[in-house]
Scaffold this active site. Sequence first.
Site, PDB file in Angstrom:
ATOM      1  N   THR A  46       0.877  -1.180  -0.049  1.00 43.67           N
ATOM      2  CA  THR A  46       0.015   0.083  -0.092  1.00 43.67           C
ATOM      3  C   THR A  46       0.860   1.040   0.028  1.00 43.67           C
ATOM      4  O   THR A  46       0.759   2.259  -0.796  1.00 43.67           O
ATOM      5  CB  THR A  46      -1.070   0.002   1.350  1.00 43.67           C
ATOM      6  OG1 THR A  46      -1.868  -1.109   1.413  1.00 43.67           O
ATOM      7  CG2 THR A  46      -1.938   1.136   1.248  1.00 43.67           C
ATOM      8  N   TYR A 109     -12.861  -4.148  -3.092  1.00 39.77           N
ATOM      9  CA  TYR A 109     -14.055  -3.944  -3.850  1.00 39.77           C
ATOM     10  C   TYR A 109     -14.924  -5.031  -4.174  1.00 39.77           C
ATOM     11  O   TYR A 109     -16.232  -5.005  -3.758  1.00 39.77           O
ATOM     12  CB  TYR A 109     -13.467  -3.267  -5.272  1.00 39.77           C
ATOM     13  CG  TYR A 109     -14.910  -2.563  -5.976  1.00 39.77           C
ATOM     14  CD1 TYR A 109     -15.396  -1.567  -5.683  1.00 39.77           C
ATOM     15  CD2 TYR A 109     -15.470  -3.520  -7.012  1.00 39.77           C
ATOM     16  CE1 TYR A 109     -16.320  -1.026  -6.430  1.00 39.77           C
ATOM     17  CE2 TYR A 109     -16.593  -3.081  -7.686  1.00 39.77           C
ATOM     18  CZ  TYR A 109     -17.110  -1.707  -7.320  1.00 39.77           C
ATOM     19  OH  TYR A 109     -17.925  -1.240  -8.052  1.00 39.77           O
ATOM     20  N   TYR A 135      -2.465 -10.390   4.234  1.00 45.33           N
ATOM     21  CA  TYR A 135      -2.605  -9.177   4.714  1.00 45.33           C
ATOM     22  C   TYR A 135      -4.086  -8.547   4.779  1.00 45.33           C
ATOM     23  O   TYR A 135      -4.915  -8.499   4.190  1.00 45.33           O
ATOM     24  CB  TYR A 135      -2.006  -8.143   3.714  1.00 45.33           C
ATOM     25  CG  TYR A 135      -1.979  -6.830   4.015  1.00 45.33           C
ATOM     26  CD1 TYR A 135      -2.137  -6.055   5.267  1.00 45.33           C
ATOM     27  CD2 TYR A 135      -1.694  -5.511   2.998  1.00 45.33           C
ATOM     28  CE1 TYR A 135      -2.296  -4.684   5.674  1.00 45.33           C
ATOM     29  CE2 TYR A 135      -1.520  -4.415   3.292  1.00 45.33           C
ATOM     30  CZ  TYR A 135      -1.692  -3.766   4.538  1.00 45.33           C
ATOM     31  OH  TYR A 135      -1.625  -2.562   4.677  1.00 45.33           O
ATOM     32  N   ARG A 140      -8.916  -0.621   4.148  1.00 45.71           N
ATOM     33  CA  ARG A 140      -8.669  -0.469   2.713  1.00 45.71           C
ATOM     34  C   ARG A 140      -9.532  -1.337   1.744  1.00 45.71           C
ATOM     35  O   ARG A 140      -9.951  -0.945   0.682  1.00 45.71           O
ATOM     36  CB  ARG A 140      -7.199  -0.961   2.375  1.00 45.71           C
ATOM     37  CG  ARG A 140      -6.465   0.073   3.158  1.00 45.71           C
ATOM     38  CD  ARG A 140      -5.941   1.026   1.955  1.00 45.71           C
ATOM     39  NE  ARG A 140      -4.857   1.777   2.838  1.00 45.71           N
ATOM     40  CZ  ARG A 140      -4.470   3.025   2.156  1.00 45.71           C
ATOM     41  NH1 ARG A 140      -4.784   3.275   0.807  1.00 45.71           N
ATOM     42  NH2 ARG A 140      -3.499   3.944   2.688  1.00 45.71           N
ATOM     43  N   LYS A 164      -0.135 -10.286   8.333  1.00 48.20           N
ATOM     44  CA  LYS A 164       0.103  -8.808   8.801  1.00 48.20           C
ATOM     45  C   LYS A 164      -1.561  -8.504   9.191  1.00 48.20           C
ATOM     46  O   LYS A 164      -2.296  -8.183   8.351  1.00 48.20           O
ATOM     47  CB  LYS A 164       0.497  -8.004   7.646  1.00 48.20           C
ATOM     48  CG  LYS A 164       0.510  -6.518   7.938  1.00 48.20           C
ATOM     49  CD  LYS A 164       0.914  -5.710   6.684  1.00 48.20           C
ATOM     50  CE  LYS A 164       0.914  -4.204   6.915  1.00 48.20           C
ATOM     51  NZ  LYS A 164       1.304  -3.341   5.638  1.00 48.20           N
ATOM     52  N   ILE A 206       5.260  -4.811   9.952  1.00 51.17           N
ATOM     53  CA  ILE A 206       5.492  -4.252   8.415  1.00 51.17           C
ATOM     54  C   ILE A 206       5.178  -2.952   8.664  1.00 51.17           C
ATOM     55  O   ILE A 206       3.798  -2.448   8.473  1.00 51.17           O
ATOM     56  CB  ILE A 206       4.532  -5.068   7.522  1.00 51.17           C
ATOM     57  CG1 ILE A 206       5.245  -6.702   7.578  1.00 51.17           C
ATOM     58  CG2 ILE A 206       4.726  -4.476   6.006  1.00 51.17           C
ATOM     59  CD1 ILE A 206       4.308  -7.484   6.568  1.00 51.17           C
TER      60      ILE A 206
END
Length: 296
Positions: A46, A109, A135, A140, A164, A206
């Site tokens: 990201t 999405y 992740y 997000r 993560k 991270i």
Amino acid sequence: MAIFKGAGVAIVTPMTETMEVNYEKLGELIEEQIAGGTDAIIICGTTGESSTLTHEEHLEAIRYTVEKVNHRIPVIAGTGSNCTETAIYLSQEAEKYGADGLLLVSPYYNKATQKGLIAHFTAIANSVSIPVILYNIQGRTGVNIAPETIAYLFHNVENIVGVKEASGNISQVAKIMQLTDGKIDLYSGNDDQVIPLLSLGGCGVISVLSNVAPRQTHDMVMKFLEGDVAGAREIQLKAIPLIEALFCEVNPIPVKAGLNLMGKEVGTLRPPLTEMEPANQQRLAAAMKDFGIELA
């Protein structure tokens, strides 16, 4: 054996004045990160603006990073996508280039079901032989990877070895560790929650913070892992104002501004991201100075 323990930097992607990827500058940042004690390079995440890189740029950035690092520390390639076939393609190419592991964000999405997430991650992981870190960042992607789903993947897909966790939900993190018998490689995805996640059995972070403070972020994690909990906690708490400033606008707007304040000349951001508001940049500069970071 974890891909890495300590602080991995979610490195920015520097841009030229004409919005091209600045590989020369990326190389400089990589060298500075390694010299600063960073334990792994996470490329095209990201923070690396992967969502506005072409596939060709994405893969070239991974290839360049692997060659530049040259086995000194692990390189983890962000190869997730909301399209399973695209993620498989990027992951297979990253493996060919020599990446040490993959970071796979949950599909955005589409908002897949938990069954869909299992099918998606299983297909990608089975297409490669290198280790995979999931992740989880619902803010997000619009979908949470449930602890039960993470545990199922960990127990049933051999090379899915870590997660993560950026949900911000400590109770969820505890559930993940309980369901995996504390054996999954847990990395904090939030710089303000590193010590809490380490206390639940995590092995690192991270980090966005590592871009501007690699040594301090590395030391925070390693002090904890080596038993100096008080020392680790001191760094974590001292860093809170800087971390807040680094996320007062959407990542990676502030961290790129911060690097430019340090004279790193990492360039601007690709649209739709815009430059940091002047008042927020002043706040960031003050927080960086307070944390002991030298500005240009």
